[in-house]
Design an enzyme around this catalytic site. Structure first.
Site, PDB file in Angstrom:
ATOM      1  N   LYS A  26       0.748  -1.095  -0.010  1.00  0.00           N
ATOM      2  CA  LYS A  26       0.169  -0.025   0.011  1.00  0.00           C
ATOM      3  C   LYS A  26       0.798   0.975  -0.248  1.00  0.00           C
ATOM      4  O   LYS A  26       0.603   2.151  -0.627  1.00  0.00           O
ATOM      5  CB  LYS A  26      -0.851   0.013   0.947  1.00  0.00           C
ATOM      6  N   ASP A  85      -6.842   1.466   1.341  1.00  0.00           N
ATOM      7  CA  ASP A  85      -6.704   1.564   2.861  1.00  0.00           C
ATOM      8  C   ASP A  85      -7.929   1.308   3.342  1.00  0.00           C
ATOM      9  O   ASP A  85      -9.084   0.758   2.643  1.00  0.00           O
ATOM     10  CB  ASP A  85      -6.292   2.856   3.185  1.00  0.00           C
TER      11      ASP A  85
END
Length: 219
Positions: free
Chosen positions: A120, A138
């Site tokens: 991420k 997220d």
């Protein structure tokens, strides 16, 4: 969600915010990388508060290594997991100096080899610093993808794969931020603000949350 609805979904988010940006404060790709690494399990607001003085003093890997782990901890001690994060930031800075001439690589695989940099974090850096059409998933993006029906999936990996598949041009460059900001400020976890949502009629969530003081009703 139908392809035409997906296009319209992004079109409306784009109309509302034509040039979305990260809410993390940074000076250059290196400070962006540090800020994103620090933001894991922490809010952007808390990271910005902790890095204000840090980034006034430190803006490259050499300066971070010279600062040292103990002093870095003092800067970021208000952020969760600051001990582990300080260790990783020093280690990734040393790695950048040793293997990349002190520059942040514009390569996702190389970024993911840095200490404390996961999938991420690498996706965010690639998108913000280098303009790559990556979508970092997220908690906000995961929620929006599932709740709206845009890209349902039980894991961030599945949602990311589905978003990569369904997100059309010309929206791929900023899709990441439109979805994050929509989840942060409108499609909130506890009480989505459906009454002011620009994509409410395209969303699969039922029943729609009414304005405060009114009962929820099926559309």
């Amino acid at each position: 969600m139908k392809r035409s609805d997906t296009f319209e979904f992004y079109r409306r988010l784009a109309d509302a915010n034509p040039a979305p940006e990260t809410e993390l404060h940074f000076v250059n790709p290196y400070t962006l990388l540090v800020a994103v690494a620090l933001s894991a399990q922490a809010t952007d607001v808390s990271v910005n508060k902790a890095t204000r003085a840090l980034f006034a003093q430190v803006q490259d890997p050499a300066a971070m290594v010279a600062l040292g782990e103990a002093a870095l901890k003092e800067h970021i001690k208000t952020i969760g997991l600051y001990n582990a994060k300080a260790k990783n930031v020093i280690a990734l800075s040393e790695r950048l100096l040793a293997e990349h001439g002190g520059a942040v690589p514009a390569d996702r695989h190389a970024l993911e080899q840095l200490p404390g940099v996961g999938h991420k974090t690498a996706a965010v850096v690639m998108n913000v610093a280098f303009g790559a059409e990556t979508i970092a998933v997220d908690t906000h993006v995961l929620r929006v993808g599932n709740r709206t029906g845009l890209a349902p999936g039980k894991t961030p990996q599945i949602v990311e794969q589905r978003l990569e598949k369904v997100t059309p041009q010309p929206f791929r460059r900023h899709a990441h931020h439109w979805l994050i900001l929509h989840g942060r400020y409108v499609c909130k976890a506890r009480r989505p603000e459906c009454w002011r949502c620009p994509v409410v009629d395209l969303c699969a969530f039922r029943p729609k949350t009414p304005p405060p003081g009114r009962l929820a009703v099926e559309p």
